[in-house]
Design a protein around this motif. Structure first.
Motif: not given
Length: 88
Positions: A9, A12-13, A15-17, A19-20
């Motif tokens: 994970t 995943v975190w 990549e999400l950061h 994108r944000l």
């Protein structure tokens, strides 16, 4: 007992950061609206004139401009000042 894939994970975190932050940069450009405003604001924030000119020339392409060129100007410190918590 536990599946080894569950421990992946952090990626995943991260990549999400990313994108944000990209989304926030694109929204900031969209709020500045005009190329002249983008150019002026980017210079104030420490952008090199050629980078600011290149971003301002494509002023209607917020999502594309929110990428690599702005990473040097609207940095992690910029997103921290906005209050975006680090997900990674």
């Amino acid at each position: 007992m536990f599946d080894a894939r569950l421990a992946q994970t952090p990626r995943v975190w991260r990549e999400l950061h990313q994108r944000l932050r990209h989304r926030l940069r694109a929204i900031q450009l969209k709020q500045w609206k005009r190329g002249a405003t983008m150019y002026r604001e980017l210079l104030v924030r420490g952008a090199k004139p050629d980078v600011a000119r290149q971003v301002a020339a494509n002023s209607r392409r917020w999502w594309r401009n929110g990428g690599m060129l702005l990473n040097a100007v609207l940095t992690l410190n910029w997103s921290d000042r906005l209050g975006l918590p680090s997900l990674s």
